[in-house]
Design an enzyme around this catalytic site. Structure first.
Site, mmCIF file in Angstrom:
data_model
loop_
_atom_site.group_PDB
_atom_site.id
_atom_site.type_symbol
_atom_site.label_atom_id
_atom_site.label_comp_id
_atom_site.label_asym_id
_atom_site.label_seq_id
_atom_site.Cartn_x
_atom_site.Cartn_y
_atom_site.Cartn_z
ATOM 1 N N TYR A 144 0.817 -1.216 0.000
ATOM 2 C CA TYR A 144 0.000 0.000 0.000
ATOM 3 C C TYR A 144 0.855 1.272 0.000
ATOM 4 O O TYR A 144 0.375 2.339 -0.361
ATOM 5 C CB TYR A 144 -0.946 0.027 1.217
ATOM 6 N N LYS A 195 3.285 -15.463 1.486
ATOM 7 C CA LYS A 195 3.179 -16.152 0.193
ATOM 8 C C LYS A 195 4.614 -16.461 -0.239
ATOM 9 O O LYS A 195 5.066 -16.083 -1.327
ATOM 10 C CB LYS A 195 2.432 -15.230 -0.797
ATOM 11 N N ASP A 228 -3.248 -18.085 0.664
ATOM 12 C CA ASP A 228 -4.416 -18.712 0.023
ATOM 13 C C ASP A 228 -4.990 -19.808 0.922
ATOM 14 O O ASP A 228 -6.205 -19.907 1.104
ATOM 15 C CB ASP A 228 -4.070 -19.255 -1.377
ATOM 16 N N ASP A 252 -5.386 -6.994 5.508
ATOM 17 C CA ASP A 252 -6.589 -6.251 5.149
ATOM 18 C C ASP A 252 -7.683 -7.238 4.747
ATOM 19 O O ASP A 252 -8.825 -7.185 5.230
ATOM 20 C CB ASP A 252 -6.238 -5.319 3.974
ATOM 21 N N ASP A 256 -10.966 -8.769 7.299
ATOM 22 C CA ASP A 256 -12.370 -8.584 6.910
ATOM 23 C C ASP A 256 -13.086 -9.923 6.771
ATOM 24 O O ASP A 256 -14.260 -10.053 7.136
ATOM 25 C CB ASP A 256 -12.476 -7.785 5.610
#
Ligand code: NAD
Length: 370
Positions: A144, A195, A228, A252, A256
């Protein structure tokens, strides 16, 4: 020894922010009295309330007081009255400025689904019952904020656009440290999500987490998981997680996804820590559709207050608050957002007093036990 006193800046903000903060303060006062410490509050405006008073969603004088406090508790900001405003004059920009100024690089979002709430989840009750996890998300770095980023004409026509996912050893180490410390206060199991099978930045992430674990936290159980798989496991079997630590982008998304497990936004607390002063706030917004009607669920704000007590080192009072919430829910008390057949529908303030009853019960029981 005289009891500890903590200075707290209260920023109730707008809409239901003021209603839920009020309940959180009453609960805090009871827990502090019973656990023998004191809280001194300074209530100041933020968001729309500050725009009305000072034409600024976060006046410098308010920010100064926040930086001088032991902790900051916020309700929520925003609402239709200020929707016509733009840029730095928007209520939300006051909140973004506050988070930045407090230098919080770790965002903590716990999600718990006690037995009494399992039926409210959009997932099957038996899949979520007993979930009790904490997502620690790196907040100020990663893709970000990474440079270079941009959008430019491509050689073969059209455009190309790019962002950079970048983390330094220091950035990973400091957020992992926060996560390990909270893990030590919980069930002592931490999952680092990355990852690393594809991303070089994740390979560094994994190495740094691993090294810190070996050097300082080897008594905690650490596992690594690809993002994942983590997304899938959160839905299939959320009970397996205690603490999850991850970077900004993955955090993020995962926080959620985890937030949906409980069934209402009104249940979700959060903390942003790492800088000089911690910020504690419910995840939800100012809920203008129900503001001023006594319908808001104060649990998210009250659990945020509980996280603040953990942060201040008042762990017994924090546990009492968690117990108070569970006991109110077990007794069938529900604000409108969670009320189904067989429940007792209560207002915001009634929910607060149900929780206070549970807190008193916690201290009575512990005193008798000691
Ligand atoms: P919201 O979180 O305010 O509301 C979403 C839905 O959840 C609404 O139906 C609301 O009634 C319900 N809800 C929220 N909190 C609840 C609670 N404690 N108890 C019961 N039900 C609750 O999000 P929104 O409607 O998208 O935004 C409303 C305003 O809040 C906007 O101005 C937005 O910018 C602002 N906002 C602020 C924050 C913040 O201050 N941290 C976060 C999100 C949105």
């Amino acid at each position: 020894m005289s009891p500890s006193t903590y200075s707290i800046v209260l920023l109730p903000g707008d809409g239901v922010g003021t209603e839920v903060t009020q309940e959180a303060v009453t609960v805090l006062n009871l827990a502090a009295g019973l656990a023998n410490f004191a809280l001194e509050y300074e209530e100041l405006p933020v968001g729309g309330a500050a725009i009305d008073l000072h034409k600024d969603p976060l006046p410098d004088s308010v920010l100064e007081r926040c930086l001088a406090a032991n902790a900051v508790m916020l309700g929520a900001v925003g609402g239709p009255r200020w929707d016509h405003l733009t840029g730095a004059m928007r209520p939300e920009s006051g909140l973004l400025k506050l988070r930045k100024a407090l230098g919080a690089f770790a965002n903590l979002r716990p999600v718990a689904v006690p037995d009494s709430l399992a039926d409210a989840s959009p997932l099957r009750a038996d899949a979520v019952r007993g979930t009790d996890l904490l997502v620690v998300r790196e907040l100020t770095g990663g893709i970000y904020f990474g440079e270079p980023k941009g959008r430019e004409p491509a050689e073969n026509g059209g455009e190309r656009a790019y962002n950079t996912m970048v983390y330094s050893t220091e950035e990973i180490d400091r957020v992992a440290r926060v996560a390990f410390e909270w893990t030590g206060k919980r069930r002592r199991k931490i999952t680092s999500v990355d990852k690393a099978n594809v991303l070089v930045v994740s390979q560094l992430w994994r190495d740094v987490v691993q090294q810190l674990h070996q050097a300082e936290f080897s008594d905690l159980e650490l596992q690594h998981m690809y993002v994942d798989n983590a997304a899938m496991q959160l839905v299939l079997n959320p009970r397996q997680f205690d603490v999850i630590v991850t970077g900004n982008l993955f955090g993020d998304i995962l926080s959620d996804a985890a937030a949906t497990l409980g069934g209402s936004l009104g249940l979700l607390p959060s903390a942003s820590v790492g800088g000089p002063v911690g910020l504690f706030e419910p995840v939800h917004g100012s809920a203008p559709d129900i503001a001023g009607q006594g319908k808001a669920n104060p649990v998210a704000a009250i659990l945020s207050a509980g996280m603040m007590l953990d942060y201040l080192g008042e762990t017994d009072a924090a546990a009492a608050i968690r117990h108070g919430v569970e006991s109110a829910l077990d007794a069938g008390a529900r604000t409108a957002d969670l009320c189904r057949e067989g429940h007792r529908r209560v207002s915001t303030t009634e929910m607060g007093s149900e929780i206070r009853r549970g807190i008193t019960e916690y201290f009575n029981r512990h005193r008798t036990a000691n």
